[in-house]
Design a protein around this motif. Sequence first.
Motif, mmCIF file in Angstrom:
data_model
loop_
_atom_site.group_PDB
_atom_site.id
_atom_site.type_symbol
_atom_site.label_atom_id
_atom_site.label_comp_id
_atom_site.label_asym_id
_atom_site.label_seq_id
_atom_site.Cartn_x
_atom_site.Cartn_y
_atom_site.Cartn_z
ATOM 1 N N THR A 1 31.039 46.543 49.300
ATOM 2 C CA THR A 1 31.312 47.120 50.615
ATOM 3 C C THR A 1 32.527 48.036 50.602
ATOM 4 O O THR A 1 32.713 48.854 51.500
ATOM 5 C CB THR A 1 31.578 46.017 51.655
ATOM 6 N N ASP B 1 35.409 46.993 51.116
ATOM 7 C CA ASP B 1 36.379 46.351 52.014
ATOM 8 C C ASP B 1 36.849 45.063 51.349
ATOM 9 O O ASP B 1 36.034 44.248 50.917
ATOM 10 C CB ASP B 1 35.689 46.056 53.356
ATOM 11 N N PHE B 2 38.176 44.893 51.257
ATOM 12 C CA PHE B 2 38.740 43.760 50.515
ATOM 13 C C PHE B 2 39.626 42.915 51.422
ATOM 14 O O PHE B 2 40.853 42.969 51.326
ATOM 15 C CB PHE B 2 39.536 44.274 49.307
ATOM 16 N N ASP C 1 33.207 42.063 47.205
ATOM 17 C CA ASP C 1 33.821 43.079 48.065
ATOM 18 C C ASP C 1 33.644 44.492 47.512
ATOM 19 O O ASP C 1 33.698 45.467 48.270
ATOM 20 C CB ASP C 1 35.324 42.788 48.240
#
Lengths: 187, 187
Positions: free
Chosen positions: B165, B167-168, B162
Motif C-alpha cells: 500500500t 502506507d507504513f 505495508d
Amino acid sequence: MKFCSHCGSDQLRFDIPEGDNRPRYWCPACQTIHYQNPKIVVGALPVWEGRILLCKRAIHPRAGYWTLPAGFMENGETLQEGAARETWEEACATVNISDLYTVFNLPHIYQVYVFFLGELADGKFGVGDESSDAGLFLPEEIPWDELAFPTITRTLKFYLQDMKTGDFPIRVQDIAPLGTPKPKLEP
Amino acid sequence: MKFCSHCGSDQLRFDIPEGDNRPRYWCPACQTIHYQNPKIVVGALPVWEGRILLCKRAIHPRAGYWTLPAGFMENGETLQEGAARETWEEACATVNISDLYTVFNLPHIYQVYVFFLGELADGKFGVGDESSDAGLFLPEEIPWDELAFPTITRTLKFYLQDMKTGDFPIRVQDIAPLGTPKPKLEP
Ligand SMILES: [Zn+2]
Ligand SMILES: [Zn+2]
C-alpha cells in the motif's frame, strides 16, 4: 555507583571495558560490567467529556506544577499498563488506554517519555499520594504557565491542535536541554 | 544484586520499602532504594533498492539466526541515534533513520522494542563485531525460519504487508512468552 553490587568491591572503574566502545562502570575484581541505560517515563492523556485530567505535583521535581499522570515504567508491565497505573496512583482514576500519542527523546537526562491517549472509565478521580490536587480541565482552562515539564506542554498543545481535525497522529520529537536553540525533530 | 552499590552493605533486602507499593532491592544501612526498570531495545529496518539489511548474530542469545540491527539503547542518545548506531555496529552500514515503525511490549523480560524505518546512505555494508554475516534481502529471500526474535519476524511481516500500500502505520503490540495463547493487542 561506589561499590560492585555483585561482589562488594570498592575498586570499581569507569572506563572502556575490553571489547566495548564506551565507558562503563565495571569491576576488575569480578569482571561484572554495570550497564546503565535510559529509563522510560510513561504517561496518559486521560479525557472525560471534553475535559483533560491533570494533577498537581506534590513531590520533587516541579512540586506545585501541573502534569499529566506519568512516571517511570516498572518491570513486568506494558507501556499501556504503566500509563494506566500512573493515572491510578496520581489521580485515583481508572483510564482506558487507547492509542500511542507522543514519544520524546530526552538524551541529556537519559529518558524517553511515552504518552498514550485514554478515556476515564467513569469520570471519577481523586488526589493520589504524589499529588496535591487534581482536576478536569477544558482546553481554555489549561494552566499553561504552571505545567511541570516540556513533555506535558507539547503533548497538550498537540492534543488541542488535533482536536480540531479529529486525527491524532503519533509524534516523535527530541527535547533538548534549556538554552539549546531548537529541537532536532519537528513534525 | 548482592551488595549495596552506594555503601557496600551486604544486608540488602528485597521487599516493599516504606511509602512504596512494590518490592524493591533496598539497603537498610544507607536507605538507598535500588530501582530496576525496563530497558529499551532499539533497532532499524534499513532498506536499499527494495532490499532489507539483515545481520546474522554471532553472539548469545540466538547466535546463528538473522536479525534486523538492534540492541540496548545507550545513555545520552536518542532512539533514532541508537537505531543508527546499532546498524553501524552490527552491519558497518550508515542508515538515514526516518519514521518510527513498531513498538513491542515484552513485559516478561522487562523490555520494550522500538524499530524505525530507514534507508542506507550508499548501499554499503559489512559484517560487524557481533555478526557473522550480513546481507541485503529481497522480500522473497527473507529467511523466515532463521529469524532471531518474534519482534524481528513481526516487524518484517508488517513491512512486506505495508509495501503493497505504501502506507507504513506505527504498530504497538504486546509479545507474550512462548506458549501464551495470543497477544493482548492486534492492529
Ligand atoms: Zn565485583
Ligand atoms: Zn547501602
